[in-house]
Design a protein around this motif. Structure first.
Motif, PDB file in Angstrom:
ATOM      1  N   GLY A  39     -13.465   1.354   8.861  1.00 51.11           N
ATOM      2  CA  GLY A  39     -13.131   2.513   9.702  1.00 51.11           C
ATOM      3  C   GLY A  39     -12.078   1.790  10.974  1.00 51.11           C
ATOM      4  O   GLY A  39     -11.152   2.684  11.276  1.00 51.11           O
ATOM      5  N   LEU A  40     -12.432   0.733  11.487  1.00 53.87           N
ATOM      6  CA  LEU A  40     -11.470   0.371  12.492  1.00 53.87           C
ATOM      7  C   LEU A  40     -10.079  -0.017  11.942  1.00 53.87           C
ATOM      8  O   LEU A  40      -9.017   0.101  12.568  1.00 53.87           O
ATOM      9  CB  LEU A  40     -12.173  -1.185  13.008  1.00 53.87           C
ATOM     10  CG  LEU A  40     -13.368  -1.030  14.030  1.00 53.87           C
ATOM     11  CD1 LEU A  40     -13.989  -2.275  14.459  1.00 53.87           C
ATOM     12  CD2 LEU A  40     -12.941  -0.340  15.301  1.00 53.87           C
ATOM     13  N   THR A  41      -9.957  -0.657  10.651  1.00 54.26           N
ATOM     14  CA  THR A  41      -8.708  -0.915   9.990  1.00 54.26           C
ATOM     15  C   THR A  41      -8.112   0.347   9.725  1.00 54.26           C
ATOM     16  O   THR A  41      -6.859   0.200   9.823  1.00 54.26           O
ATOM     17  CB  THR A  41      -9.210  -1.907   8.573  1.00 54.26           C
ATOM     18  OG1 THR A  41      -9.897  -2.701   9.027  1.00 54.26           O
ATOM     19  CG2 THR A  41      -7.761  -2.354   7.906  1.00 54.26           C
ATOM     20  N   GLY A  42      -8.720   1.168   9.331  1.00 50.59           N
ATOM     21  CA  GLY A  42      -8.023   2.375   8.867  1.00 50.59           C
ATOM     22  C   GLY A  42      -7.560   3.390  10.357  1.00 50.59           C
ATOM     23  O   GLY A  42      -6.343   3.871  10.209  1.00 50.59           O
ATOM     24  N   ALA A  43      -8.233   3.167  11.249  1.00 51.27           N
ATOM     25  CA  ALA A  43      -8.000   3.799  12.507  1.00 51.27           C
ATOM     26  C   ALA A  43      -6.510   3.054  13.070  1.00 51.27           C
ATOM     27  O   ALA A  43      -5.916   3.570  13.595  1.00 51.27           O
ATOM     28  CB  ALA A  43      -8.878   3.733  13.542  1.00 51.27           C
ATOM     29  N   THR A  44      -6.657   1.457  12.948  1.00 50.78           N
ATOM     30  CA  THR A  44      -5.579   0.834  13.449  1.00 50.78           C
ATOM     31  C   THR A  44      -4.168   1.425  12.741  1.00 50.78           C
ATOM     32  O   THR A  44      -2.937   1.074  13.266  1.00 50.78           O
ATOM     33  CB  THR A  44      -5.766  -0.633  13.035  1.00 50.78           C
ATOM     34  OG1 THR A  44      -6.822  -0.937  13.841  1.00 50.78           O
ATOM     35  CG2 THR A  44      -4.574  -1.510  13.424  1.00 50.78           C
ATOM     36  N   GLY A  45      -4.283   1.744  11.665  1.00 50.25           N
ATOM     37  CA  GLY A  45      -3.004   2.144  10.839  1.00 50.25           C
ATOM     38  C   GLY A  45      -2.308   3.307  11.560  1.00 50.25           C
ATOM     39  O   GLY A  45      -1.245   3.410  12.031  1.00 50.25           O
ATOM     40  N   PHE A  46      -3.294   4.374  11.921  1.00 52.45           N
ATOM     41  CA  PHE A  46      -2.911   5.547  12.545  1.00 52.45           C
ATOM     42  C   PHE A  46      -2.608   5.041  14.180  1.00 52.45           C
ATOM     43  O   PHE A  46      -1.573   5.857  14.675  1.00 52.45           O
ATOM     44  CB  PHE A  46      -3.948   6.598  12.599  1.00 52.45           C
ATOM     45  CG  PHE A  46      -3.843   7.716  11.595  1.00 52.45           C
ATOM     46  CD1 PHE A  46      -3.116   8.620  11.609  1.00 52.45           C
ATOM     47  CD2 PHE A  46      -4.410   7.370  10.384  1.00 52.45           C
ATOM     48  CE1 PHE A  46      -3.012   9.496  10.625  1.00 52.45           C
ATOM     49  CE2 PHE A  46      -4.591   8.159   9.126  1.00 52.45           C
ATOM     50  CZ  PHE A  46      -3.511   9.199   9.316  1.00 52.45           C
ATOM     51  N   VAL A  47      -3.323   4.181  14.799  1.00 51.52           N
ATOM     52  CA  VAL A  47      -2.731   3.809  15.968  1.00 51.52           C
ATOM     53  C   VAL A  47      -1.388   3.149  16.056  1.00 51.52           C
ATOM     54  O   VAL A  47      -0.291   3.599  17.039  1.00 51.52           O
ATOM     55  CB  VAL A  47      -3.858   2.804  16.721  1.00 51.52           C
ATOM     56  CG1 VAL A  47      -3.222   2.264  17.854  1.00 51.52           C
ATOM     57  CG2 VAL A  47      -5.239   3.543  17.001  1.00 51.52           C
ATOM     58  N   LEU A  48      -0.982   2.405  15.068  1.00 51.60           N
ATOM     59  CA  LEU A  48       0.224   1.638  14.864  1.00 51.60           C
ATOM     60  C   LEU A  48       1.298   2.877  14.489  1.00 51.60           C
ATOM     61  O   LEU A  48       2.359   2.809  15.306  1.00 51.60           O
ATOM     62  CB  LEU A  48       0.403   0.792  13.790  1.00 51.60           C
ATOM     63  CG  LEU A  48      -0.179  -0.494  14.072  1.00 51.60           C
ATOM     64  CD1 LEU A  48      -0.301  -1.331  12.787  1.00 51.60           C
ATOM     65  CD2 LEU A  48       0.286  -1.344  15.322  1.00 51.60           C
ATOM     66  N   TYR A  49       0.903   3.815  13.855  1.00 49.95           N
ATOM     67  CA  TYR A  49       1.633   5.046  13.471  1.00 49.95           C
ATOM     68  C   TYR A  49       2.053   5.874  14.766  1.00 49.95           C
ATOM     69  O   TYR A  49       3.132   6.284  15.044  1.00 49.95           O
ATOM     70  CB  TYR A  49       1.089   5.939  12.519  1.00 49.95           C
ATOM     71  CG  TYR A  49       2.083   6.880  11.919  1.00 49.95           C
ATOM     72  CD1 TYR A  49       3.224   6.546  11.321  1.00 49.95           C
ATOM     73  CD2 TYR A  49       2.024   8.279  12.254  1.00 49.95           C
ATOM     74  CE1 TYR A  49       4.129   7.787  10.744  1.00 49.95           C
ATOM     75  CE2 TYR A  49       2.740   9.314  11.818  1.00 49.95           C
ATOM     76  CZ  TYR A  49       3.865   8.810  10.932  1.00 49.95           C
ATOM     77  OH  TYR A  49       4.735   9.866  10.667  1.00 49.95           O
ATOM     78  N   ALA A  50       1.176   5.921  15.684  1.00 48.37           N
ATOM     79  CA  ALA A  50       0.993   6.773  16.965  1.00 48.37           C
ATOM     80  C   ALA A  50       2.149   6.221  17.989  1.00 48.37           C
ATOM     81  O   ALA A  50       2.662   6.551  18.775  1.00 48.37           O
ATOM     82  CB  ALA A  50      -0.210   6.981  17.550  1.00 48.37           C
ATOM     83  N   ILE A  51       1.971   4.667  17.988  1.00 49.09           N
ATOM     84  CA  ILE A  51       2.874   3.699  18.781  1.00 49.09           C
ATOM     85  C   ILE A  51       4.422   3.928  18.180  1.00 49.09           C
ATOM     86  O   ILE A  51       5.207   4.211  19.055  1.00 49.09           O
ATOM     87  CB  ILE A  51       2.313   2.312  18.800  1.00 49.09           C
ATOM     88  CG1 ILE A  51       1.213   2.207  19.569  1.00 49.09           C
ATOM     89  CG2 ILE A  51       3.325   1.483  19.449  1.00 49.09           C
ATOM     90  CD1 ILE A  51       0.480   1.039  19.341  1.00 49.09           C
ATOM     91  N   GLY A  52       4.599   3.825  16.969  1.00 43.31           N
ATOM     92  CA  GLY A  52       5.678   3.932  16.400  1.00 43.31           C
ATOM     93  C   GLY A  52       6.501   5.225  16.297  1.00 43.31           C
ATOM     94  O   GLY A  52       7.719   5.197  16.685  1.00 43.31           O
TER      95      GLY A  52
END
Length: 139
Positions: A39-52
């Motif tokens: 779950g942390l790894t998956g959320a990291t993907g969306f967090v990076l997408y939100a930053i980019g």
């Protein structure tokens, strides 16, 4: 940030992180990993997408409110724990079902532990995204 490289890179990296997070969750009950780290790894993907891209774009890509994902995950994890009571065992006792089992072959093993891990994955994924999106929108 309006970097084309960052936008394109995070789009691909988010997809890779989501696939890797599912892999981490599925291998979790036999080796290190599981629903939490997945779950942390998956959320990291969306967090990076939100930053980019932006939080709005990340919310559009997610298509479901993160709070809803967390609540569904909590329900799934609770159902997995209560499933043992159907068989008269203590709560959260692992139950196994072997699909296609014959005398020669065990079949495909499915367990309530896997269902619990899926619930934990969704709770962590939704909770982290709820917090991060709220903090990003404040800035």
């Amino acid at each position: 940030m309006n970097s084309v490289i960052l936008r394109a890179g995070t789009s691909y990296l988010a997809g890779l992180l989501l696939v890797f997070s599912v892999y981490m969750m599925l291998r979790g009950h036999n080796e290190p990993g599981g629903g939490f780290i997945g779950g942390l790894t998956g959320a990291t993907g969306f967090v990076l997408y939100a930053i980019g891209c932006s939080v709005g774009e990340a919310r559009k890509a997610l298509r479901v409110l993160p709070q809803t994902i967390a609540v569904w995950g909590l329900g799934i994890a609770l159902a997995a724990g209560l499933f043992a009571a159907v068989f008269g065992d203590a709560l959260f006792t692992g139950q196994w079902l072997f699909i296609g089992a014959t005398e020669d072959d065990k079949g495909l093993p499915l367990s309530s532990v896997l269902v619990f891990d899926i619930g934990v994955y969704l709770v962590v994924f939704g909770s982290v995204l709820t917090l991060v999106f709220a903090m990003e929108e404040e800035i």
